[in-house]
Design a protein around this motif. Structure first.
Motif, short mmCIF file in Angstrom:
data_model
loop_
_atom_site.label_atom_id
_atom_site.label_comp_id
_atom_site.label_asym_id
_atom_site.label_seq_id
_atom_site.Cartn_x
_atom_site.Cartn_y
_atom_site.Cartn_z
N ARG A 35 25.92 37.44 42.49
CA ARG A 35 27.09 38.07 41.92
C ARG A 35 28.29 37.20 42.24
O ARG A 35 28.20 36.30 43.09
N CYS A 36 29.41 37.45 41.58
CA CYS A 36 30.62 36.70 41.88
C CYS A 36 31.83 37.59 41.62
O CYS A 36 31.94 38.19 40.55
N ASP A 37 32.71 37.68 42.62
CA ASP A 37 33.94 38.47 42.48
C ASP A 37 35.11 37.62 41.97
O ASP A 37 35.93 38.09 41.20
N VAL A 38 35.17 36.39 42.44
CA VAL A 38 36.20 35.45 41.99
C VAL A 38 35.54 34.09 41.81
O VAL A 38 34.89 33.59 42.72
N ALA A 39 35.75 33.51 40.64
CA ALA A 39 35.22 32.17 40.37
C ALA A 39 36.35 31.15 40.41
O ALA A 39 37.48 31.42 39.98
N ILE A 40 36.03 29.99 40.96
CA ILE A 40 36.91 28.83 40.88
C ILE A 40 36.31 27.90 39.83
O ILE A 40 35.13 27.55 39.91
N TRP A 41 37.08 27.54 38.83
CA TRP A 41 36.55 26.61 37.83
C TRP A 41 37.61 25.59 37.45
O TRP A 41 38.81 25.81 37.67
N GLY A 42 37.19 24.46 36.93
CA GLY A 42 38.10 23.38 36.61
C GLY A 42 38.20 23.12 35.13
O GLY A 42 37.24 23.28 34.38
N VAL A 117 32.49 37.39 35.32
CA VAL A 117 33.21 37.37 36.59
C VAL A 117 34.55 38.08 36.39
O VAL A 117 35.27 37.75 35.43
N PRO A 118 34.92 39.03 37.25
CA PRO A 118 36.15 39.80 36.99
C PRO A 118 37.45 39.00 37.13
O PRO A 118 38.43 39.30 36.45
N GLN A 119 37.48 38.02 38.02
CA GLN A 119 38.69 37.21 38.19
C GLN A 119 38.31 35.75 38.32
O GLN A 119 37.23 35.42 38.83
N ALA A 120 39.24 34.88 37.91
CA ALA A 120 39.01 33.45 38.04
C ALA A 120 40.32 32.75 38.39
O ALA A 120 41.40 33.18 37.98
#
Length: 318
Positions: A35-42, A117-120
């Motif tokens: 699962r993932c609550d906050v993703a970091i993406w570029g 994912v709910p936030q990023a």
């Protein structure tokens, strides 16, 4: 998805910080967690720049600068990686030669990510990328309160006839109704403008402004209070151009302006926004070719960590 404990960064007491995965803060990749609550993406895109290019290398550089991030945030008394499952979603592939095609790809990538994912938090890239990301965020939350940290207004109409550049995203966003005009604010604005009409146009889009020199009298706590009063309980999207910092604190950027904020002022302002309804954020315009000793990338990576701490604090509230 599993509700087990979050999987955090690589243990620095087992693997030294100069080794390990090249993800933000050496976090697991998105495909490695249940699962993932906050993703970091570029979003490595900089075809919208008007002066120095190089922000396409920003996501990689911010990840490198994040290797000294630790798990406990004493200022907010929170452990972001223990209370949230944070993962690195990698980079979206974009066309470096076609701005319109790149904007379409970024919006598609943001919509796809936010479906799972709910936030990023997005690592830029130049500020052009904020427009397609705002489209994806507004599709979920409706128009948001836009908190924009920057040296520049970014509400110009065109450059050399181009409507989509890093200086125009928030005019286009206003035209598309992506943010709440009475809940949005610029922070850190400074430097010369083209004409007085720039301020007239910007006010027409509904923005309030707290300039960089207002910090001389107000300080971070009072600036944060003005932001909180402005956004109220609306969902907040926070977009931060690293050139809001003074060139002494962030030399690695495309359009530097003298008289900016210190990294401490920015971090303190963000910390004082504890409790706002943050739904997404970006940190953009890191151009490492003009950096030295990782000054800019370390500042940017810590700004991302501050945003993660805000997400974690909000998640901990009943």
């Amino acid at each position: 998805m599993s509700d087990g404990p979050p999987r955090g960064p690589v243990d620095p007491l087992v693997v030294p910080r100069f080794a390990g995965p090249a993800t933000y803060a050496r976090l697991p990749r998105l495909d490695e967690v249940d699962r993932c609550d906050v993703a970091i993406w570029g979003v490595p895109f900089d075809a919208g720049t008007t002066y120095r290019p190089g922000a396409r290398f920003g996501p990689l550089a911010i990840r490198t600068g994040s290797r000294l991030i630790r798990g406990y945030h004493p200022g907010l008394d929170v452990q972001p990686f223990a209370s949230l499952q944070v993962a690195d979603a990698g980079d979206v592939g974009v066309n470096p030669f076609d701005i319109a095609e790149a904007i379409t790809a970024i919006e598609s990538g943001a919509r796809s990510l936010l479906a799972d994912v709910p936030q990023a938090i997005t690592l830029g890239g130049d500020h052009t990328i904020a427009l397609p990301i705002l489209r994806a965020v507004a599709a979920i939350h409706g128009p948001v309160a836009l908190v924009h940290f920057d040296a520049h207004l970014d509400t110009w109409d065109t450059y050399f006839g181009a409507a989509y550049t890093h200086g125009t995203p928030f005019r286009r966003a206003a035209e598309e109704g992506l943010f709440l005009p009475d809940r949005s604010i610029h922070v850190g604005i400074r430097g010369p403008l083209f004409t007085p009409q720039d301020l007239v146009d910007d006010a027409g889009f509904g923005f309030a402004i707290v300039g960089a020199f207002d910090y001389v009298d107000l300080g971070p706590a009072e600036v944060a209070a003005k932001i909180r009063e402005r956004v109220g309980d609306a969902p907040v999207y926070l977009s931060l151009d690293i050139d809001v910092l003074d060139p002494a604190n962030a030399p690695g950027t495309g359009t530097p302006e003298a008289g900016g904020l210190t990294s401490r002022e920015v971090l303190a302002t963000l910390r004082a926004l504890d409790g706002v309804h943050l739904v997404g954020a970006d940190v953009v315009e890191v151009a490492p070719a003009y950096d030295h000793a990782e000054i800019t990338t370390i500042a940017a990576s810590n700004i991302v960590y501050e945003l993660l701490a805000l997400f974690a604090r909000r998640a901990a509230r009943p």
